[in-house]
Write a protein that holds these residues in place. Structure first.
Motif, short mmCIF file in Angstrom:
data_model
loop_
_atom_site.label_atom_id
_atom_site.label_comp_id
_atom_site.label_asym_id
_atom_site.label_seq_id
_atom_site.Cartn_x
_atom_site.Cartn_y
_atom_site.Cartn_z
N VAL A 90 0.87 -1.17 0.00
CA VAL A 90 0.00 0.00 0.00
C VAL A 90 0.91 1.22 0.00
N CYS A 91 0.54 2.22 -0.77
CA CYS A 91 1.36 3.43 -0.88
C CYS A 91 0.80 4.50 0.04
N GLY A 92 1.42 4.68 1.20
CA GLY A 92 1.11 5.83 2.05
C GLY A 92 1.90 7.02 1.55
N ILE A 93 1.26 8.17 1.40
CA ILE A 93 1.94 9.33 0.82
C ILE A 93 1.56 10.60 1.57
N GLY A 94 2.49 11.54 1.61
CA GLY A 94 2.25 12.82 2.28
C GLY A 94 3.20 13.87 1.75
N ARG A 95 3.36 14.94 2.51
CA ARG A 95 4.15 16.08 2.06
C ARG A 95 5.65 15.85 2.15
N GLY A 96 6.08 14.89 2.96
CA GLY A 96 7.51 14.62 3.07
C GLY A 96 8.20 15.55 4.05
N ASP A 97 7.69 15.62 5.26
CA ASP A 97 8.21 16.55 6.27
C ASP A 97 9.71 16.35 6.49
N SER A 98 10.10 15.18 7.01
CA SER A 98 11.52 14.96 7.30
C SER A 98 12.32 14.70 6.05
N ALA A 99 11.79 13.91 5.12
CA ALA A 99 12.55 13.54 3.93
C ALA A 99 12.97 14.75 3.12
N MET A 100 12.09 15.73 2.99
CA MET A 100 12.39 16.91 2.19
C MET A 100 13.23 17.91 2.96
N ARG A 101 12.88 18.17 4.23
CA ARG A 101 13.57 19.21 4.99
C ARG A 101 15.02 18.84 5.30
N VAL A 102 15.25 17.57 5.59
CA VAL A 102 16.62 17.14 5.88
C VAL A 102 17.52 17.32 4.65
N ALA A 103 16.93 17.22 3.47
CA ALA A 103 17.68 17.38 2.23
C ALA A 103 17.68 18.84 1.75
N TRP A 150 -2.93 5.69 0.12
CA TRP A 150 -3.50 6.31 1.32
C TRP A 150 -2.76 7.60 1.60
N MET A 151 -3.48 8.64 1.96
CA MET A 151 -2.89 9.96 2.12
C MET A 151 -2.89 10.39 3.59
N ALA A 152 -1.75 10.88 4.06
CA ALA A 152 -1.64 11.44 5.41
C ALA A 152 -2.07 12.90 5.36
N ALA A 153 -2.84 13.34 6.35
CA ALA A 153 -3.37 14.70 6.33
C ALA A 153 -3.71 15.17 7.74
N TYR A 154 -3.64 16.50 7.93
CA TYR A 154 -4.09 17.16 9.16
C TYR A 154 -4.97 18.37 8.84
N GLY A 155 -4.51 19.23 7.94
CA GLY A 155 -5.18 20.50 7.67
C GLY A 155 -6.44 20.34 6.85
#
Length: 340
Positions: A90-103, A150-155
Motif C-alpha cells: 500500500v502506498c502511504g503518501i504525504g508532504r515529506g516533512d523529514s525527507a524533504m527538509r533534511v535534504a 493512502w494519504m496522510a493529512a491534518y489540515g
C-alpha cells in the motif's frame, strides 16, 4: 479492526524484518516504515525481505512523498513488489516533512501530491498515466494488479483532498476528539465528491506502550518513551498555524494550543524516544495523542476509535519495549478488540 506495526528502518535491517515477522505472528495485518532517505535505510529494499519472510503482511511507507523519487520509479517499485508477492503493498503518501527538509527542500504541495497519487495508482495497476505530456504504461504489469494509495493529512485542505481522491486516510494521532473531527471532514468530502465514504479506509497511527499497571511510575515511564510523538506531530501543526493562524476556524484549538512552547526541531532525533526537542510536549498531549497504560486502557481506547470509523490502528513501535508491545497486542489487545 486491522492492526499495523510502524518501524524506522534503522540498521540492522534484519531486526526490522524480525519484528515484522513477530507482528504477523501476533495478528498484525500491516507492516509500515518511515521513508526518509537521509535519516534511515532505504525501505523498499527492506520491504522485499519482509514480504519474502512473511505470508500475509501488507507493507508500505508511512509515508513516502512525491519529491524524493520520480513518480514512475515509485510506481514501478510497488508494482514489482506486487508482481513478486501478490498485491501486498500500500502506498502511504504525504508532504515529506523529514525527507524533504533534511535534504534542504520544502515539503511538497497538495497539488503535487494530488498529481502524484493519480500517476502512482494508475501505473501500479497497469494503466496509462500522463507524466506532464508523456503518456506511459508499464507493459509488464499483470492483470488484477492493485495499488491502494493512502494519504496522510491534518489540515482542512488536505483532509478534503484525502476524502475526494485517496483510497485511505492516515491520521497520525489517536486523540478521540480530533479523530472524530478529521474523520468526519474526510467522509464529508468523499460524499460531496460523489464517492462512497466507506470506500476510504481510515487508519489511525500512534505510539502504543503497554504498562503492567496504572501506577504513576509506570505511566511516567510510558509517557517519556512516547513524548517524541507530540514533537513530530508538532511539526505539522506548526505548518498549519503558519498557514491559518493560531486561532482559526479552519484548525481546532485542541490541535494548536500545545505548540506555543515549541522552540525548534532537530531532525537527527526525529521519531525517537528521548528526543530533546520534545520537552515542551505536556503529559496531557502524550495521553491524548498516544495509547498508554495497562491492556484494558488500550482496549477501551481502540474500541472508541473503531466507533468513530477507524478501520486500522497502526502502532508506532519506537521505544524500549518493542517486542513486549507486539506480544501484548497479539495475546490480549487484538483478540479483545476483534471479539466484539
Amino acid at each position: 479492526m486491522d492492526f499495523g506495526l510502524v518501524l524506522q528502518t534503522d540498521p540492522p535491517a534484519s531486526r526490522v524484518v524480525s519484528l515484522m515477522q513477530r507482528a504477523e505472528h501476533n495478528g498484525f495485518s500491516h507492516g509500515w516504515t518511515f521513508d526518509s532517505a537521509v535519516l534511515w535505510q532505504e525501505p523498499f529494499v527492506i520491504y522485499s525481505q519482509i514480504l519474502a519472510n512473511t505470508t500475509r503482511l501488507t507493507v508500505g511507507p508511512m509515508v513516502t512523498n512525491p519529491g524524493t523519487r520520480t513518480w514512475e520509479v515509485t510506481a514501478s517499485t510497488f508494482a514489482t513488489l506486487n508482481d513478486m508477492f501478490g498485491n501486498r503493498t500500500v502506498c502511504g503518501i504525504g508532504r515529506g516533512d523529514s525527507a524533504m527538509r533534511v535534504a534542504g527542500r520544502k515539503p511538497n504541495t497538495l497539488v503535487r501530491i494530488s498529481e502524484a497519487m493519480k500517476v502512482i495508482r494508475a501505473l501500479g495497476r497497469g494503466e496509462e498515466a500522463d507524466l506532464g505530456g508523456t503518456v506511459i504504461k508499464f507493459p509488464w504489469v499483470g492483470e488484477g494488479a492493485e495499488l491502494p494509495v493512502w494519504m496522510a493529512a491534518y489540515g482542512p485542505k488536505a483532509l478534503k483532498m484525502a476524502g475526494e481522491e485517496a483510497d485511505g486516510f492516515i491520521l497520525q494521532l489517536s486523540d478521540l476528539y480530533l479523530t472524530e473531527y478529521m474523520v468526519k471532514a474526510v467522509k464529508d468530502a468523499a460524499v460531496a465528491a460523489g464517492r462512497d465514504p466507506a470506500s476510504v479506509t481510515i487508519c489511525v497511527a500512534a505510539p502504543a506502550y503497554v504498562t503492567e499497571n496504572d501506577s504513576p511510575e509506570a505511566l511516567a515511564h510510558a509517557r517519556e518513551q512516547c513524548r517524541w510523538f507530540g514533537g513530530m506531530v508538532g511539526n505539522h501543526v506548526a505548518d498549519l498555524v503558519t498557514r491559518y493562524g493560531e486561532h482559526s476556524a479552519q484548525v481546532p484549538d485542541e490541535l494548536t494550543d500545545y505548540i506555543k512552547a515549541r522552540q525548534g526541531y532537530d531532525y537527527s532525533h526525529h521519531g525517537r524516544s528521548g528526543n530533546p526537542d520534545t520537552a515542551f510536549v505536556p503529559d496531557q498531549i502524550v495521553d491524548r495523542f498516544c495509547v498508554i497504560g495497562p491492556v484494558e486502557k488500550h482496549i477501551e481506547k481502540l474500541n472508541a476509535l473503531r466507533e468513530l470509523g477507524v478501520d486500522q490502528f497502526a502502532v508506532y513501535d519506537m521505544h524500549d519495549a518493542r517486542e513486549a508491545v507486539i506480544d501484548a497486542y497479539g495475546t490480549e489487545v487484538i483478540p479483545a478488540v476483534n471479539s466484539r
